[in-house]
Design an enzyme around this catalytic site. Structure first.
Site, short mmCIF file in Angstrom:
data_model
loop_
_atom_site.label_atom_id
_atom_site.label_comp_id
_atom_site.label_asym_id
_atom_site.label_seq_id
_atom_site.Cartn_x
_atom_site.Cartn_y
_atom_site.Cartn_z
CB CYS A 128 -1.07 0.02 1.26
SG CYS A 128 -0.20 -0.27 2.71
CG HIS A 241 -1.22 3.83 4.96
ND1 HIS A 241 -1.79 3.33 6.10
CD2 HIS A 241 -0.88 2.57 4.33
CE1 HIS A 241 -1.93 2.04 6.21
NE2 HIS A 241 -0.85 1.53 5.43
C1 2RA Z 1 0.43 -2.10 6.49
N1 2RA Z 1 -0.64 -2.37 4.42
O1 2RA Z 1 -0.06 -0.88 6.81
C2 2RA Z 1 0.54 -2.76 5.27
C3 2RA Z 1 0.94 -3.98 5.19
N2 2RA Z 1 2.28 -4.20 4.51
O2 2RA Z 1 1.02 -2.90 7.55
#
Ligand code: 2RA
Length: 340
Positions: A128, A241
């Site tokens: 991601c 994120h």
């Molecule tokens: C995380 N989506 O945020 C990722 C996984 N590698 O940990």
């Protein structure tokens, strides 16, 4: 023609998003086959006014399947993706199992769509944080070669799955009521807390999540000597994120030019208002497709450097949407690019 589409990991956070997006994007699904581990199989699943039964994954289940969207972890993909490909399906795998395999293209449709058509049965969906980062790097690199990237991530609970998101909700309520939060899913309580990403540490002191960003960005962008250093952090955010990105070139990159390129870039939404100090926040992109980019500025420490901030929905563009866009690329065939 309508396709037979299997979702491997249908009950997970990304699996659920895949189901929603297949419907939202009117993907030509003739038959949907939800698959899960034997312990999660045998339950009904409603999709598009159909009541489907989640089936246990097996070799026979892949007969006649055109597309497998896999998001059930690396060990499940390592076991079943080759079986599905051998049965004639194309597998878009969201796990890290095959991302660095030279025979497997690692694809962000807005960045390297042509790689998707080189597949030999399996296509890897990047991590991601890498997907979100490369959407911002690609338009700049196309104008002036990028030499180095330093990135810090602020990763939501969603990256650790649906249970981690629910746990954050519960723990936050507990703390607000004066209780002692106890984490059952994550290595530490994420309620009003943050911690360095808990993926396994390597001898060089970086964790796997940080090394994924280095190795996957190099592969996707075709810059094998790209210098990149990442610090990945888990933060008390539910779904999206965020990343603080420092990019350096061989020469100065005018901020106005960078802003114009990013504003016109596929998959990117420019969100910045210096007068009102308004820049991307996770809540701006949660449940939406674009990566929001803002606070683009000259690096005060390096005349050849730029700084920028981005936010993107980890479950959507960071996983499920990117995988479906790869499948859409295959349907379009060689003449098209990604969402350019
Ligand atoms: C995380 N989506 O945020 C990722 C996984 N590698 O940990």
């Amino acid at each position: 023609r309508p396709l037979r589409v299997a979702i491997l990991g249908a009950t997970g956070a990304v699996g659920q998003e895949l189901l929603q997006l297949l419907a939202e994007r009117h993907f030509p699904v003739g038959e949907l086959i939800p698959l899960a581990s034997p312990r999660s199989a045998g339950h009904p699943l409603d999709w598009q006014n159909q009541s489907l039964m989640i089936q246990p994954v097996s070799e026979a289940i892949f007969e006649g399947v055109d597309l497998v969207l896999a998001s059930a972890g690396g060990s499940v993909s390592r076991q079943w993706a080759p079986v599905a490909a051998a049965a004639g399906a194309v597998v878009v795998d969201n796990s890290s199992a095959f991302r660095m395999d030279p025979a497997v293209p690692l694809v962000v449709p807005e960045v390297n769509p042509e790689a998707a058509l080189t597949h030999q049965g399996i296509i890897a969906n990047p991590n991601c944080t890498t997907i979100l980062l490369t959407l911002a790097l690609a338009p700049l690199h196309a104008r002036r070669p990028i030499r180095r990237v330093v990135v810090s991530t602020y990763q939501s609970a969603s990256g650790a799955g649906a249970r981690a998101m629910e746990e954050l909700r519960q723990l936050s309520r507990t703390v607000l009521e004066g209780g002692e939060p106890v984490s059952e899913v994550l290595p530490h309580s994420l309620a009003f807390n943050l911690f360095l990403h808990n993926s396994p540490l390597q001898p060089n002191g970086y964790c796997e999540e940080e090394l994924k960003m280095l190795n996957e960005t190099r592969k996707i962008m075709g810059i094998p000597d790209l210098r990149l250093s990442a610090t990945c952090v888990r933060v008390p955010v539910l779904r999206a994120h965020s990343e603080a990105v420092n990019i350096s070139f061989d020469e100065p990159f005018p901020v106005a030019e960078a802003r114009a390129l990013l504003g016109a870039a596929p998959g990117v939404e420019l969100l910045e208002n210096f007068e009102s100090n308004r820049f991307p926040m996770p809540t701006d992109v949660t449940g939406r497709d674009p990566v929001a980019v803002g606070r683009i500025r000259q690096d005060l420490s390096d005349p050849n450097g730029l700084e920028l901030w981005l936010c993107g929905d980890q479950i959507r563009k960071g996983a499920a949407l990117n995988a479906i866009q790869i499948a859409e690329l295959l349907l379009q065939g060689p003449s098209q690019g990604g969402d350019r």
